[in-house]
Scaffold this motif. Structure first.
Motif, PDB file in Angstrom:
ATOM      1  N   GLU A 243      -1.386  -4.919  -4.332  1.00  0.00           N
ATOM      2  CA  GLU A 243      -2.204  -4.404  -3.228  1.00  0.00           C
ATOM      3  C   GLU A 243      -3.605  -5.015  -3.286  1.00  0.00           C
ATOM      4  O   GLU A 243      -4.159  -5.422  -2.255  1.00  0.00           O
ATOM      5  CB  GLU A 243      -2.301  -2.887  -3.282  1.00  0.00           C
ATOM      6  CG  GLU A 243      -3.153  -2.341  -2.157  1.00  0.00           C
ATOM      7  CD  GLU A 243      -3.454  -0.868  -2.286  1.00  0.00           C
ATOM      8  OE1 GLU A 243      -4.138  -0.354  -1.374  1.00  0.00           O
ATOM      9  OE2 GLU A 243      -3.044  -0.227  -3.261  1.00  0.00           O
ATOM     10  N   SER A 244      -4.169  -5.103  -4.469  1.00  0.00           N
ATOM     11  CA  SER A 244      -5.498  -5.712  -4.628  1.00  0.00           C
ATOM     12  C   SER A 244      -5.498  -7.169  -4.179  1.00  0.00           C
ATOM     13  O   SER A 244      -6.450  -7.636  -3.545  1.00  0.00           O
ATOM     14  CB  SER A 244      -5.959  -5.621  -6.077  1.00  0.00           C
ATOM     15  OG  SER A 244      -6.222  -4.297  -6.420  1.00  0.00           O
TER      16      SER A 244
ATOM     17  N   ARG B 101       0.838  -1.202   0.000  1.00  0.00           N
ATOM     18  CA  ARG B 101       0.000   0.000   0.000  1.00  0.00           C
ATOM     19  C   ARG B 101       0.871   1.249   0.000  1.00  0.00           C
ATOM     20  O   ARG B 101       0.606   2.212  -0.736  1.00  0.00           O
ATOM     21  CB  ARG B 101      -0.931  -0.004   1.222  1.00  0.00           C
ATOM     22  CG  ARG B 101      -1.737   1.243   1.397  1.00  0.00           C
ATOM     23  CD  ARG B 101      -2.808   1.344   0.360  1.00  0.00           C
ATOM     24  NE  ARG B 101      -3.499   2.615   0.521  1.00  0.00           N
ATOM     25  CZ  ARG B 101      -4.286   3.122  -0.382  1.00  0.00           C
ATOM     26  NH1 ARG B 101      -4.534   2.472  -1.490  1.00  0.00           N
ATOM     27  NH2 ARG B 101      -4.861   4.281  -0.174  1.00  0.00           N
TER      28      ARG B 101
ATOM     29  N   PRO C  89       2.083   6.085  -7.956  1.00  0.00           N
ATOM     30  CA  PRO C  89       0.732   5.929  -8.503  1.00  0.00           C
ATOM     31  C   PRO C  89       0.678   5.328  -9.912  1.00  0.00           C
ATOM     32  O   PRO C  89      -0.362   4.799 -10.303  1.00  0.00           O
ATOM     33  CB  PRO C  89       0.157   7.341  -8.477  1.00  0.00           C
ATOM     34  CG  PRO C  89       1.301   8.251  -8.281  1.00  0.00           C
ATOM     35  CD  PRO C  89       2.405   7.461  -7.638  1.00  0.00           C
TER      36      PRO C  89
ATOM     37  N   ALA D 192       2.273   1.585  -3.482  1.00  0.00           N
ATOM     38  CA  ALA D 192       1.250   2.037  -4.427  1.00  0.00           C
ATOM     39  C   ALA D 192       0.932   3.519  -4.242  1.00  0.00           C
ATOM     40  O   ALA D 192       0.723   4.240  -5.227  1.00  0.00           O
ATOM     41  CB  ALA D 192      -0.009   1.188  -4.280  1.00  0.00           C
ATOM     42  N   GLU D 193       0.903   3.987  -3.015  1.00  0.00           N
ATOM     43  CA  GLU D 193       0.647   5.411  -2.757  1.00  0.00           C
ATOM     44  C   GLU D 193       1.783   6.279  -3.275  1.00  0.00           C
ATOM     45  O   GLU D 193       1.549   7.344  -3.839  1.00  0.00           O
ATOM     46  CB  GLU D 193       0.464   5.661  -1.260  1.00  0.00           C
ATOM     47  CG  GLU D 193      -0.861   5.208  -0.718  1.00  0.00           C
ATOM     48  CD  GLU D 193      -0.994   5.458   0.778  1.00  0.00           C
ATOM     49  OE1 GLU D 193      -0.004   5.839   1.437  1.00  0.00           O
ATOM     50  OE2 GLU D 193      -2.102   5.264   1.299  1.00  0.00           O
TER      51      GLU D 193
ATOM     52  N   LYS E  44      -0.256  -1.762  -7.694  1.00  0.00           N
ATOM     53  CA  LYS E  44      -1.713  -1.724  -7.534  1.00  0.00           C
ATOM     54  C   LYS E  44      -2.308  -3.126  -7.558  1.00  0.00           C
ATOM     55  O   LYS E  44      -3.188  -3.455  -6.753  1.00  0.00           O
ATOM     56  CB  LYS E  44      -2.341  -0.883  -8.647  1.00  0.00           C
ATOM     57  CG  LYS E  44      -2.066   0.591  -8.528  1.00  0.00           C
ATOM     58  CD  LYS E  44      -2.675   1.326  -9.711  1.00  0.00           C
ATOM     59  CE  LYS E  44      -2.203   2.760  -9.746  1.00  0.00           C
ATOM     60  NZ  LYS E  44      -2.646   3.458 -10.947  1.00  0.00           N
ATOM     61  N   GLU E  45      -1.840  -3.958  -8.478  1.00  0.00           N
ATOM     62  CA  GLU E  45      -2.343  -5.330  -8.580  1.00  0.00           C
ATOM     63  C   GLU E  45      -1.991  -6.142  -7.332  1.00  0.00           C
ATOM     64  O   GLU E  45      -2.808  -6.919  -6.831  1.00  0.00           O
ATOM     65  CB  GLU E  45      -1.788  -6.008  -9.827  1.00  0.00           C
ATOM     66  CG  GLU E  45      -2.360  -5.455 -11.111  1.00  0.00           C
ATOM     67  CD  GLU E  45      -1.692  -6.006 -12.356  1.00  0.00           C
ATOM     68  OE1 GLU E  45      -0.941  -7.002 -12.256  1.00  0.00           O
ATOM     69  OE2 GLU E  45      -1.915  -5.439 -13.435  1.00  0.00           O
TER      70      GLU E  45
ATOM     71  N   ASN F 246       1.569  -0.109 -11.893  1.00  0.00           N
ATOM     72  CA  ASN F 246       0.438  -1.035 -11.983  1.00  0.00           C
ATOM     73  C   ASN F 246       0.686  -2.341 -11.234  1.00  0.00           C
ATOM     74  O   ASN F 246      -0.251  -2.923 -10.686  1.00  0.00           O
ATOM     75  CB  ASN F 246       0.087  -1.309 -13.444  1.00  0.00           C
ATOM     76  CG  ASN F 246      -0.556  -0.106 -14.095  1.00  0.00           C
ATOM     77  OD1 ASN F 246      -1.280   0.649 -13.447  1.00  0.00           O
ATOM     78  ND2 ASN F 246      -0.281   0.100 -15.368  1.00  0.00           N
TER      79      ASN F 246
END
Length: 91
Positions: free
Chosen positions: A30-31, A14, A21, A17-18, A27-28, A24
C-alpha cells in the motif's frame, strides 16, 4: 503506470491492509502505491470516501482540485477474496 491503474492497485491493496491489519506485506505494498500516486501523479489526500452496494468511491486532490473516481466494488474486493481463499496466506 497510468493513473487509473495506480488508483485501482492502491484501492485493492488498501482494502487488504484494512481487513488484515497484521499483514506487513499488504502495508508495504500500500505504501508503494501511495508513493506512486504521490510522486508520479502528484496526488494528495488519497482515500476511500465511501462505499455503496456496487461502487467504491476514491477521493483525492490533484493540483488543488478534489476529484472522485469510482470503481466496481466486486472487482476492487477481488484481491482480498483471493487472499482469504488461499490457505497459504491464512496461517
Amino acid at each position: 503506470m497510468k493513473l487509473q491503474d495506480a488508483l485501482f492497485n492502491w484501492l485493492q491493496i488498501r482494502l487488504v491492509a484494512e481487513a488484515r491489519p497484521d499483514d506487513n506485506a499488504a502495508k508495504e505494498t500500500e505504501s508503494f502505491f501511495a508513493e506512486v500516486l504521490r510522486d508520479d501523479h502528484r496526488l494528495t489526500d488519497v482515500r476511500i470516501a465511501s462505499t455503496d452496494d456496487t461502487m467504491v468511491h476514491v477521493r483525492y486532490v490533484h493540483e488543488g482540485k478534489t476529484k472522485t473516481q469510482m470503481f466496481d466494488k466486486e472487482h476492487a474486493e477481488q484481491l482480498l477474496h483471493d487472499i482469504n481463499a488461499n490457505p497459504k496466506y491464512n496461517d
